[in-house]
Design a protein around this motif. Structure first.
Motif, short mmCIF file in Angstrom:
data_model
loop_
_atom_site.label_atom_id
_atom_site.label_comp_id
_atom_site.label_asym_id
_atom_site.label_seq_id
_atom_site.Cartn_x
_atom_site.Cartn_y
_atom_site.Cartn_z
N GLU A 130 72.80 35.50 68.88
CA GLU A 130 72.17 36.39 67.92
C GLU A 130 72.85 37.77 67.92
OE1 GLU A 130 69.61 35.73 65.80
OE2 GLU A 130 69.48 33.65 66.48
N HIS A 131 73.57 38.06 69.02
CA HIS A 131 74.12 39.40 69.22
C HIS A 131 75.64 39.47 69.14
CE1 HIS A 131 70.11 40.59 70.55
NE2 HIS A 131 70.10 39.52 71.31
N ILE A 132 76.31 38.32 69.18
CA ILE A 132 77.77 38.34 69.13
C ILE A 132 78.27 37.53 67.93
CG2 ILE A 132 77.89 38.55 71.64
CD1 ILE A 132 78.91 35.63 71.71
N GLY A 133 79.48 37.85 67.48
CA GLY A 133 80.14 37.10 66.43
C GLY A 133 81.48 36.63 66.94
N VAL A 134 81.88 35.42 66.57
CA VAL A 134 83.12 34.84 67.08
C VAL A 134 83.97 34.34 65.92
CG1 VAL A 134 84.16 33.12 68.59
CG2 VAL A 134 81.94 34.12 69.20
N CYS A 135 85.22 34.77 65.92
CA CYS A 135 86.20 34.30 64.93
C CYS A 135 87.30 33.56 65.69
CB CYS A 135 86.77 35.49 64.16
SG CYS A 135 88.06 35.08 62.97
N PHE A 136 87.26 32.24 65.64
CA PHE A 136 88.25 31.44 66.36
C PHE A 136 89.60 31.47 65.65
CE2 PHE A 136 84.15 29.49 67.47
CZ PHE A 136 84.23 29.53 68.86
N GLU A 137 90.65 31.22 66.44
CA GLU A 137 92.01 31.25 65.87
C GLU A 137 92.17 30.17 64.80
OE1 GLU A 137 96.71 30.92 67.20
OE2 GLU A 137 95.13 30.66 68.69
N PHE A 138 91.62 29.00 65.04
CA PHE A 138 91.78 27.89 64.09
C PHE A 138 90.45 27.67 63.38
CE2 PHE A 138 94.71 27.04 67.65
CZ PHE A 138 95.91 27.15 66.95
N PRO A 139 90.37 27.99 62.08
CA PRO A 139 89.11 27.88 61.34
C PRO A 139 88.56 26.46 61.35
CG PRO A 139 90.78 29.09 60.08
CD PRO A 139 91.49 28.49 61.25
N ASN A 140 87.26 26.35 61.55
CA ASN A 140 86.59 25.04 61.48
C ASN A 140 85.42 25.14 60.51
OD1 ASN A 140 85.37 26.82 63.26
ND2 ASN A 140 84.50 25.22 64.55
N HIS A 141 85.64 24.61 59.33
CA HIS A 141 84.63 24.69 58.27
C HIS A 141 84.23 23.28 57.84
CE1 HIS A 141 85.69 28.90 57.97
NE2 HIS A 141 86.93 28.60 57.63
N PHE A 195 86.62 34.63 59.25
CA PHE A 195 86.31 36.01 59.64
C PHE A 195 84.95 36.44 59.08
CE2 PHE A 195 86.56 40.60 58.71
CZ PHE A 195 86.74 41.09 60.00
N ALA A 196 84.70 36.11 57.82
CA ALA A 196 83.42 36.48 57.19
C ALA A 196 82.25 35.85 57.94
CB ALA A 196 83.41 36.05 55.73
N ARG A 197 82.42 34.61 58.37
CA ARG A 197 81.34 33.92 59.09
C ARG A 197 80.98 34.63 60.39
NH1 ARG A 197 82.71 27.93 60.58
NH2 ARG A 197 83.54 28.91 62.46
N SER A 198 81.97 35.23 61.05
CA SER A 198 81.71 35.93 62.32
C SER A 198 80.86 37.18 62.13
CB SER A 198 83.04 36.30 63.00
OG SER A 198 83.71 37.35 62.30
N LEU A 199 80.73 37.63 60.87
CA LEU A 199 79.97 38.86 60.59
C LEU A 199 78.56 38.58 60.10
CD1 LEU A 199 82.75 40.83 58.64
CD2 LEU A 199 82.32 40.83 61.09
N LEU A 206 82.00 41.69 68.66
CA LEU A 206 82.83 40.74 67.92
C LEU A 206 83.97 40.24 68.79
CD1 LEU A 206 83.40 42.17 64.32
CD2 LEU A 206 82.79 39.81 64.87
N PHE A 207 84.17 38.93 68.80
CA PHE A 207 85.30 38.32 69.49
C PHE A 207 86.23 37.74 68.42
CE2 PHE A 207 81.95 38.45 72.57
CZ PHE A 207 82.58 38.75 73.76
N LEU A 208 87.40 38.33 68.29
CA LEU A 208 88.34 37.95 67.23
C LEU A 208 89.61 37.40 67.86
CD1 LEU A 208 88.00 41.14 64.98
CD2 LEU A 208 86.67 39.01 64.86
N PHE A 238 86.48 42.67 70.79
CA PHE A 238 87.41 42.07 71.74
C PHE A 238 88.43 41.30 70.91
CE2 PHE A 238 89.09 38.91 74.53
CZ PHE A 238 88.89 39.32 75.85
N LEU A 239 89.65 41.81 70.85
CA LEU A 239 90.69 41.25 70.00
C LEU A 239 91.73 40.52 70.84
CD1 LEU A 239 92.17 41.07 67.21
CD2 LEU A 239 93.28 43.23 67.82
N THR A 240 91.83 39.22 70.63
CA THR A 240 92.84 38.42 71.33
C THR A 240 93.99 38.16 70.37
OG1 THR A 240 91.10 37.32 72.61
CG2 THR A 240 93.25 36.27 72.56
N THR A 241 95.20 38.53 70.79
CA THR A 241 96.33 38.40 69.85
C THR A 241 97.66 38.44 70.60
OG1 THR A 241 97.33 39.32 67.83
CG2 THR A 241 96.49 40.89 69.44
N HIS A 242 98.70 37.94 69.95
CA HIS A 242 100.06 38.23 70.42
C HIS A 242 100.81 39.03 69.36
CE1 HIS A 242 100.66 34.27 68.35
NE2 HIS A 242 101.72 34.88 67.88
N ASN A 243 100.05 39.53 68.38
CA ASN A 243 100.62 40.37 67.32
C ASN A 243 100.53 41.83 67.76
OD1 ASN A 243 100.97 42.01 64.97
ND2 ASN A 243 100.48 40.26 63.67
#
Length: 338
Positions: A130-141, A195-199, A206-208, A238-243
């Motif tokens: 209820e308090h966090i949002g997660v945006c996974f690297e590989f979208p699953n819709h 990304f929209a779903r994580s919001l 937010l975990f991106l 929290f941004l996880t990236t190699h960019n």
């Protein structure tokens, strides 16, 4: 004085170091000569509340996958302040995504302690989401549903009030495609929907994971602007990236992850200044050809050659020679981001 044992990221030789809380020291491996920088963690307050200093406090986190011989996450310690954007950087396989999966409750069986939003992770139940949002690297819709139906479905999972899915789709420029099946979406459109779903639940944290991967420059800029807006609104990210470009632009602090170990935590600007050359490079014209000269920053304003060149009306560009985050990562870890 703190005494800590660390492992060389190259030869795995153990090194015992000493320092004070928050102190940054240079480390040279006596076995292979690898040079690096280690920063002792700041003293942390473990009786934190949601309104406290840290939104996330990770202490001595260690994890090994079943039947694996090597630790995927090895004694990792860091804190993220409330309202901060923290970048977790490293090459593929460094342990970034594993660390994130542990923190959001997808992987169990870890050693160490994790406190998130004022509570030990092991004491959180499903109400954590209820308090966090997660945006996974590989979208699953759900491919056979429309974008709007996907968001409406996920919105129904929350007990608390959520943001109107139509507003979120407009925010990421998918409003006109709201009633289109996701199976017909491009990779970039799926990334934006992810990304929209994580919001949806207007999360405190937010975990991106690679949120701009596969996006064109305009769409990537759009996502980064939204991330900035969420930070201004008080969210912790929290941004996880190699960019490294994204990390440099977005993050208040970054941590370098290599072979499961967190080898450095620092502000991007400080890293670039510390590891850059204290020079300015001037490009200018000589007989119609572009020439380059470098001048030290020390007493630059009184350097007669520099001043003469400035007054020559031949100067094309002037750039300081600060390092990029890519340069710093390679220098500190000896690895390239791939």
């Amino acid at each position: 004085m703190i005494t800590q044992t660390i492992a060389c990221p190259h030869c795995k030789n153990t090194i015992t170091i000493q320092g004070h809380s928050g102190e940054k020291i240079n480390v040279i491996c006596p076995s292979c000569g690898t040079k690096g920088i280690f920063r002792f963690p700041e003293e942390t307050i473990h009786t934190m509340t949601i309104n406290g200093i840290n939104a996330l406090d990770v202490q001595n986190l260690t994890f090994i996958y079943p039947k694996a011989e090597k630790k995927a996450v090895d004694n990792v310690t860091f804190q993220i302040k409330k309202g901060e954007i923290f970048g977790f950087l490293g090459p593929n396989g460094a342990g970034k995504s594993t660390t994130q999966k542990i923190i959001i409750g997808l992987l169990k069986g870890y050693d160490g302690t994790i406190e998130m939003l004022g509570k030990n992770l092991k004491n959180w139940k499903t109400d954590l989401y209820e308090h966090i949002g997660v945006c996974f690297e590989f979208p699953n819709h759900y491919q056979k549903l429309t974008a709007l139906e996907n968001l409406e479905l996920f919105s129904s999972f929350y007990k608390n009030k959520t943001i109107d899915p139509n507003d979120l789709l407009e925010m990421v420029d998918l409003g006109k495609d709201a009633n289109q099946r996701v199976s017909s979406y491009s990779k970039g459109m799926k990334t934006k929907l992810n990304f929209a779903r994580s919001l949806l639940n207007n999360p405190q944290m937010l975990f991106l994971d690679e949120p701009t991967t596969g996006l064109d420059p305009v769409s990537a800029r759009q996502i980064k602007n939204i991330i900035h807006e969420k930070k201004k609104a008080g969210a912790t990210i929290f941004l996880t990236t190699h960019n490294m470009t994204d990390a440099d632009e977005l993050c208040d602090r970054v941590g370098f992850m290599v072979d499961g170990s967190l080898v450095l935590i620092e502000r991007p600007k400080d890293l670039k200044l510390e590891h850059g050359k204290k020079l300015v490079r001037v490009e200018h014209l000589i007989n119609g050809e572009i020439a380059r000269e470098e001048f030290t920053l020390d007493k630059l304003g009184s350097n007669p050659s520099f001043i003469k060149l400035l007054n020559s009306n031949r100067v094309l560009t002037i750039h300081s020679q600060e390092a990029t985050l890519d340069d710093v990562f390679i220098k500190v870890t000896g690895r390239q981001l791939k």
